[in-house]
Design a protein around this motif. Structure first.
Motif, mmCIF file in Angstrom:
data_model
loop_
_atom_site.group_PDB
_atom_site.id
_atom_site.type_symbol
_atom_site.label_atom_id
_atom_site.label_comp_id
_atom_site.label_asym_id
_atom_site.label_seq_id
_atom_site.Cartn_x
_atom_site.Cartn_y
_atom_site.Cartn_z
ATOM 1 N N GLU A 129 44.730 48.162 44.632
ATOM 2 C CA GLU A 129 45.185 49.546 44.498
ATOM 3 C C GLU A 129 44.379 50.252 43.398
ATOM 4 O OE1 GLU A 129 47.536 50.830 46.458
ATOM 5 O OE2 GLU A 129 47.890 48.922 47.492
ATOM 6 N N GLU A 130 44.394 51.586 43.432
ATOM 7 C CA GLU A 130 43.601 52.361 42.480
ATOM 8 C C GLU A 130 44.101 52.198 41.045
ATOM 9 O OE1 GLU A 130 43.455 56.396 43.659
ATOM 10 O OE2 GLU A 130 42.324 56.030 45.497
ATOM 11 N N ASP A 131 45.406 51.937 40.879
ATOM 12 C CA ASP A 131 45.940 51.844 39.518
ATOM 13 C C ASP A 131 45.949 50.409 38.985
ATOM 14 O OD1 ASP A 131 47.848 50.867 41.193
ATOM 15 O OD2 ASP A 131 49.499 52.117 40.455
ATOM 16 N N GLY B 16 45.985 49.895 33.340
ATOM 17 C CA GLY B 16 46.375 49.708 34.733
ATOM 18 C C GLY B 16 47.284 48.507 34.891
#
Length: 390
Positions: free
Chosen positions: A241-243, A273
């Motif tokens: 995931e992006e985070d 993150g």
């Protein structure tokens, strides 16, 4: 294939059961050499009989020949009537006994007598119950029990959670779920895997698949620590995931927020993150078996990846952006204070000078209540007080 042996035994607490009659059983989490983890239930009378047989098998190590050679730990005999108080008070001794037992020489700790006693039985997985009798009461040993073994919780009723989606188990130590299943949570591990029971089934379940019955209450989670705790990465992970963050084994990071679903908010240099908590180890802690365990274990799913229209996870947890985490860090706040400190000094001086005359004013003295009259004393006071005015 190598023989099975026990790596660790942890006392979780005890249960007060009411069928077929009222009695108490201790709950043990047994960790095996194949990395499986099982919960077993044993009465103290069973444990004491096991202990006596172990001493007979190893008379030298039990001190029967020479007391100075004793390495098998002591265990007090059961009382004529074991009530709740004795069951509770015995937990410290029993936890220490299990710790010592597993760390004895292999000829004792890995003998068939020990292995067979702690193997899962049919009644561990399917306890005898009666629907007409009330549910067992569970008394859990706190996490800091080594510091204070007498601080026992209870009685408590295990927390009930609802499965938000179907889950298919991938190992024998896990438990499959169907959406809508109601499970009781026995243990919440920080790595995001919770030990649950559903009727006669028990096993590990990803916390991401569970939601509390009373709604999206995450009050049990710790508050964020923006100063950060230093941890070392024990297993590499590539962000999906992006985070999330991509890190390599050996990287040093700071943990900002420990979340119950096993995904912690961490900081690496200037980047923040999510990262699987089970792949992290606190600096200074030594756990040689951690790396070998991680080879066969996978990170739990993210809550945001569980799709269910009626689930709280569809809405997602209130996530703090990376910028917000950075702005709430102690380093950032201190820098802001330093910038504002110079501008506020002159203003503070003016306020102090303005308020100084006010501080010099004499403060009003509290009013002294009037002395009660003689008639009032004679009517309302005690005999001892009335004698003093006569």
């Amino acid at each position: 294939m190598a023989d099975a042996f026990i790596r660790h035994i942890e006392l979780l607490g005890y249960e007060k059961r009411f069928f077929p009659s009222q009695h108490y059983v201790y709950m043990f989490l047994v960790k095996w050499n194949d990395l499986s983890e099982k919960v077993v239930y044993r009465r103290f009378t069973e444990i004491y009989e096991f202990h006596k047989a172990l001493k007979e098998m190893f008379p030298i190590e039990s001190g029967d020949i020479n007391i100075e050679n004793r390495i098998i730990p002591h265990l007090p005999a059961p009382k004529w009537f074991d009530g709740q108080r004795s069951t509770e008070n015995r937990q410290g001794t029993l936890a220490e006994y299990c710790y010592t037992l597993v760390n004895l020489p292999h000829k004792i700790s890995r003998c068939l007598h020990v292995v067979n006693f702690f193997k899962v039985r049919h009644d561990d997985m399917n306890p005898v119950t009666d629907s007409q009798i009330k549910k067992p009461e569970v008394f859990l040993l706190p996490k800091d029990s080594k510091k204070n073994l007498t601080d026992i919780t209870g009685p408590i009723v295990l927390q009930t959670y609802r499965a938000v989606a179907d889950y298919e188990k991938s190992s024998t130590s896990e438990m499959a779920l169907k959406a809508g299943d109601m499970v009781d949570v026995v243990e919440k591990s920080e790595n995001g895997w919770w030990f649950c029971q559903l009727k006669n089934k028990r096993g590990w379940v990803p916390a991401a698949y569970l939601e509390p019955m009373d709604g999206p209450d995450e009050s049990e989670e710790q508050e964020p620590n923006y100063a950060g705790e230093v941890y070392v990465v024990q297993k590499s992970y590539t962000a999906v995931e992006e985070d999330e963050l991509t890190l390599k084994e050996g990287d040093t990071i700071e943990v900002i927020h420990k979340l119950l679903d096993g995904w912690w908010v961490i900081r690496k240099d200037e980047t923040t993150g999510y990262y699987p908590s089970m792949y992290l180890q606190k600096v200074g802690e030594v756990n040689t078996s951690l790396k070998s365990e991680l080879r066969n274990r996978r990170a739990p799913p993210r809550r945001s990846t569980i799709r269910n229209a009626k689930s709280i996870h569809k809405q997602g947890r209130k996530q703090i952006s990376q910028e917000t985490y950075r702005r709430n860090s102690k380093k950032y706040i201190q820098n802001q204070r330093n910038v504002l400190q110079g501008n506020s000094q002159n203003k503070a001086k003016v306020i102090i000078e303005t308020n100084e005359p006010e501080d010099n004013k004499p403060k009003a003295q509290p009013a002294v209540p009037p002395r009660p009259s003689k008639d009032l004393i004679l009517n309302r006071c005690t005999e001892s007080t009335r004698r003093k005015i006569l």
